[in-house]
Design a protein around this motif. Structure first.
Motif, mmCIF file in Angstrom:
data_model
loop_
_atom_site.group_PDB
_atom_site.id
_atom_site.type_symbol
_atom_site.label_atom_id
_atom_site.label_comp_id
_atom_site.label_asym_id
_atom_site.label_seq_id
_atom_site.Cartn_x
_atom_site.Cartn_y
_atom_site.Cartn_z
ATOM 1 N N UNK A 1 0.809 -1.216 0.000
ATOM 2 C CA UNK A 1 0.000 0.000 0.000
ATOM 3 C C UNK A 1 0.840 1.262 0.000
ATOM 4 N N UNK A 2 2.116 1.139 -0.322
ATOM 5 C CA UNK A 2 3.009 2.299 -0.334
ATOM 6 C C UNK A 2 2.545 3.303 -1.392
ATOM 7 N N UNK A 3 2.160 4.536 -1.000
ATOM 8 C CA UNK A 3 1.659 5.516 -1.981
ATOM 9 C C UNK A 3 2.700 5.876 -3.048
ATOM 10 N N UNK A 4 3.977 5.905 -2.662
ATOM 11 C CA UNK A 4 5.001 6.296 -3.633
ATOM 12 C C UNK A 4 5.083 5.293 -4.778
ATOM 13 N N UNK A 5 4.938 3.998 -4.444
ATOM 14 C CA UNK A 5 4.969 3.000 -5.516
ATOM 15 C C UNK A 5 3.734 3.095 -6.401
ATOM 16 N N UNK A 6 2.594 3.387 -5.797
ATOM 17 C CA UNK A 6 1.370 3.547 -6.580
ATOM 18 C C UNK A 6 1.489 4.723 -7.548
ATOM 19 N N UNK A 7 1.997 5.857 -7.058
ATOM 20 C CA UNK A 7 2.161 7.031 -7.923
ATOM 21 C C UNK A 7 3.173 6.759 -9.032
ATOM 22 N N UNK A 8 4.233 6.024 -8.713
ATOM 23 C CA UNK A 8 5.215 5.683 -9.735
ATOM 24 C C UNK A 8 4.586 4.821 -10.833
ATOM 25 N N UNK A 9 3.738 3.879 -10.426
ATOM 26 C CA UNK A 9 3.074 3.027 -11.420
ATOM 27 C C UNK A 9 2.141 3.848 -12.307
ATOM 28 N N UNK A 10 1.427 4.811 -11.721
ATOM 29 C CA UNK A 10 0.537 5.676 -12.518
ATOM 30 C C UNK A 10 1.347 6.502 -13.506
ATOM 31 N N UNK A 11 2.491 7.037 -13.041
ATOM 32 C CA UNK A 11 3.330 7.835 -13.950
ATOM 33 C C UNK A 11 3.853 6.989 -15.103
ATOM 34 N N UNK A 12 4.281 5.763 -14.819
ATOM 35 C CA UNK A 12 4.791 4.889 -15.879
ATOM 36 C C UNK A 12 3.709 4.611 -16.916
ATOM 37 N N UNK A 13 2.488 4.378 -16.473
ATOM 38 C CA UNK A 13 1.391 4.126 -17.405
ATOM 39 C C UNK A 13 1.130 5.347 -18.285
ATOM 40 N N UNK A 14 1.095 6.531 -17.668
ATOM 41 C CA UNK A 14 0.863 7.749 -18.451
ATOM 42 C C UNK A 14 1.989 8.024 -19.424
ATOM 43 N N UNK A 15 3.219 7.854 -18.979
ATOM 44 C CA UNK A 15 4.358 8.074 -19.865
ATOM 45 C C UNK A 15 4.340 7.091 -21.032
ATOM 46 N N UNK A 16 4.033 5.821 -20.740
ATOM 47 C CA UNK A 16 3.985 4.832 -21.809
ATOM 48 C C UNK A 16 2.911 5.147 -22.838
ATOM 49 N N UNK A 17 1.755 5.608 -22.362
ATOM 50 C CA UNK A 17 0.674 5.944 -23.295
ATOM 51 C C UNK A 17 1.071 7.095 -24.216
ATOM 52 N N UNK A 18 1.576 8.197 -23.650
ATOM 53 C CA UNK A 18 1.911 9.361 -24.472
ATOM 54 C C UNK A 18 3.110 9.081 -25.378
ATOM 55 N N UNK A 19 4.065 8.304 -24.882
ATOM 56 C CA UNK A 19 5.179 7.932 -25.751
ATOM 57 C C UNK A 19 4.685 7.044 -26.896
ATOM 58 N N UNK A 20 3.721 6.182 -26.604
ATOM 59 C CA UNK A 20 3.158 5.351 -27.660
ATOM 60 C C UNK A 20 2.457 6.169 -28.733
ATOM 61 N N UNK A 21 1.771 7.237 -28.323
ATOM 62 C CA UNK A 21 1.132 8.121 -29.309
ATOM 63 C C UNK A 21 2.179 8.729 -30.235
ATOM 64 N N UNK A 22 3.307 9.165 -29.674
ATOM 65 C CA UNK A 22 4.373 9.728 -30.505
ATOM 66 C C UNK A 22 4.950 8.683 -31.451
ATOM 67 N N UNK A 23 5.129 7.476 -30.957
ATOM 68 C CA UNK A 23 5.687 6.419 -31.813
ATOM 69 C C UNK A 23 4.738 6.092 -32.961
ATOM 70 N N UNK A 24 3.450 5.996 -32.661
ATOM 71 C CA UNK A 24 2.469 5.711 -33.719
ATOM 72 C C UNK A 24 2.461 6.835 -34.753
ATOM 73 N N UNK A 25 2.519 8.079 -34.289
ATOM 74 C CA UNK A 25 2.581 9.198 -35.228
ATOM 75 C C UNK A 25 3.823 9.156 -36.089
ATOM 76 N N UNK A 26 4.964 8.785 -35.489
ATOM 77 C CA UNK A 26 6.195 8.688 -36.272
ATOM 78 C C UNK A 26 6.124 7.588 -37.314
#
Length: 599
Positions: A112-137
């Motif tokens: 239940x460590x909040x820092x790990x939860x926030x890190x997981x949310x950031x990784x998901x968001x970063x992966x999604x937006x990076x994927x949008x850039x890759x698809x556009x490229x």
């Protein structure tokens, strides 16, 4: 470096840049673009600079570590590397209860460590937006692979002339794409411009302004800067400052390129007409928009047209001194920002025997080994004296709305709506249903102007009162068609038949189906005037009837009566495929000009 430190540093840099942009509203778009571009580069380099600077600046200080009395003699001293235990008389029971709870819960606290939860949310968001850039490229690469090299003579000549004027040394490759019909630019070392199929039929004015706009992006290196901004936004997807900066950077980039086109001598009204035509005829770049620069994107078209038509807006290019000043400020500002930390550890402080510790925190013995005795800290914050919410006041401004129609009753999309008479012109554009609405209009008297290439300007006076929703429909009438022709002849021509030029297609802009000259008769250069070396210009006016015949011809101006007679004799024989408004044949006023010149 900790992610929180990087977020704080980037937020400071982007906030300063966005604030500077607001202060430079009356300066040219190229100056504001330079400020935002410098901020993006600095933000990208901050992780490297943070490890290089020798200083640190703490925004907050951690609570002091206090050793309990007689800690050295305590039988229950903490394990090596542990944080000393802090307990007050009121908190001893609470600490004991927490220790017992931790020992029985096992690894639940870790899950239940909040820092790990926030890190997981950031990784998901970063992966999604990076994927949008890759698809556009990938989509951009596929479009470039299917496009063919475009070596049209007019486009190649204008490209070379514009490159010399801009001082470009890198070769610019022109590509023609049949699907989708887009107009975009990308690349640094090998820049490419993709034009839609049929661009070879564009008139020279449109070719010059399109290449002038796109090659201005190449000269400034806008694609590289915009790509860095998109990557920065992918990392800081949760930070609204990154989104605002990325959007404003693209807007200032397009407006700065518009200013470069105006510097080539293109009239603002004519450029605005071409821009609206392109926005309506071309397809939106879609997913590749983040990785390519689109000239005719519809997202900020209204603001761009307003800026180019506003006589008080500066269109000057950024000077070397201004660019040097921006770089100097960035160099002086970034190193101190790179030393900023969320918190800098302070020296431990001791507590004398018999002293008391207030109810600020509860600390438990902490071990460096994994286990149930994990780090626990409870921070008690009392929020007192918060200001009362400020009530939202009602906005006294008014608005104006309506429908834009043409003579057959059909609705007209894409028409520019301008309110003149206030402190600054207010601009709107009719939507795909022909409807428009301009909100937040200060009360007062205005002149409502509706404008669209191919139609005559519509003007009417309106009075808008405070808080009023004024409804005003607009009726556009068809504008005149202008034809220009140059008649060139040798002063002593060789004998033989005179060749007749191919029929040309008139360009009648949005809202009107273009007419086509079916039969063209070139004026004959009067032999006597040719022998005497007489040259000049003739301007005629008339009507193209719904049947395609020329009627009501009259001479507006001429340098010689003999040249006017020759022009009249030729134009009377012209035949048109009639122009159509909403698929209905209509009569159109026309102006025809001839330039008689001897080689």
């Amino acid at each position: 470096m900790p992610l929180l430190d990087h977020v704080i540093q980037v937020s400071i840099v982007l906030s300063l840049a966005l604030g500077a942009r607001l202060l430079l509203t009356r300066r040219s778009a190229s100056v504001r673009h330079a400020v935002l571009a410098a901020a993006v580069v600095c933000a990208v380099l901050l992780p490297v600079l943070t490890e290089m600077v020798p200083w640190e600046w703490g925004l907050t200080s951690p609570p002091p570590t206090v050793s309990p009395p007689n800690a050295a003699a305590s039988e229950d001293s903490p394990l090596p590397g542990a944080v000393p235990e802090i307990r007050t008389s009121n908190e001893a029971a609470l600490a004991s209860e927490l220790e017992t709870s931790l020992e029985t819960s096992g690894s639940a606290a870790t899950r239940l460590d909040p820092s790990r939860f926030l890190l997981a949310v950031w990784v998901l968001g970063f992966g999604f937006h990076l994927g949008v850039l890759v698809v556009g490229g990938l989509r951009l690469k596929r479009i470039a692979g299917r496009a063919r090299r475009f070596d049209h003579r007019l486009w190649a000549r204008v490209r070379d002339e514009t490159g010399r004027r801009y001082g470009l040394t890198r070769p610019v490759t022109l590509l023609e794409s049949s699907h989708p019909p887009i107009l975009v630019t990308w690349g640094v070392l090998r820049p490419r411009i993709v034009v839609p199929m049929g661009a070879c039929e564009w008139e020279e004015d449109r070719v010059r302004l399109v290449l002038g706009h796109e090659m201005a992006h190449v000269r400034r290196g806008d694609w590289f800067i915009q790509t860095m901004a998109e990557l920065l936004r992918s990392v800081h997807w949760f930070n609204p400052l990154a989104w605002w900066t990325c959007r404003r950077l693209r807007q200032e980039s397009e407006q700065a390129s518009d200013d470069a086109v105006l510097a080539l001598g293109i009239a603002p009204s004519r450029y605005a007409g071409h821009l609206v035509d392109l926005a309506r005829s071309l397809q939106s770049p879609g997913r590749i928009a983040s990785l390519a620069l689109a000239m005719a994107g519809a997202s900020a078209l209204e603001k761009r047209i307003h800026a180019m038509l506003d006589p008080e807006t500066s269109h000057r290019a950024v000077t070397k001194s201004a660019l040097g000043f921006v770089l100097g400020v960035a160099v002086c500002l970034v190193p101190p920002v790179a030393g900023i930390r969320a918190a800098v550890p302070g020296p431990p402080s001791s507590n004398a025997a018999g002293s008391t510790v207030g109810p600020v925190s509860v600390g438990l013995p902490v071990s460096t080994e994994a286990g149930p005795r994990a780090t626990v800290a409870a921070l008690v914050v009392e929020a007192e004296g918060l200001p009362a919410p400020v009530p939202i006041q009602e906005d006294p401004s008014a608005s104006i709305a309506g429908v834009v129609l043409e003579l057959t009753g059909a609705r007209v999309p894409g028409a520019g709506i301008l309110l003149e008479g206030g402190a600054a012109p207010i601009l709107g554009i009719s939507d795909s249903a022909g409807e428009y609405r301009i909100p937040d209009v200060p009360p007062g008297e205005y002149v409502l102007v509706a404008r669209l290439p191919g139609f005559a300007d519509h003007r009417q006076e309106v009075v808008i009162e405070e808080g009023q929703e004024l409804l005003r429909d607009v009726l556009l009438s068809i504008g005149a068609v202008t034809t220009a022709m140059e008649v060139v002849s040798d002063r002593f021509p060789p004998e033989g038949p005179v060749e007749t030029s191919e029929p040309e297609r008139l360009r009648v802009t949005a809202g009107v189906t273009s007419g086509r000259i079916i039969d063209v008769v070139q004026p004959e250069y009067p032999p006597r005037l040719r022998a005497d070396g007489v040259e000049g210009t003739v301007v005629l006016e008339g009507m193209i009837g719904a049947d395609g015949a020329i009627a009501g011809l009259k001479v507006v101006s001429t340098d010689h009566a003999g040249l006017a007679i020759a022009a009249l004799d030729a134009v009377r024989q012209w035949r048109y495929e009639p122009s159509r408004l909403n698929n209905v044949p209509v009569a159109v006023a026309t102006t025809v000009s001839f330039t008689f010149r001897l080689d």
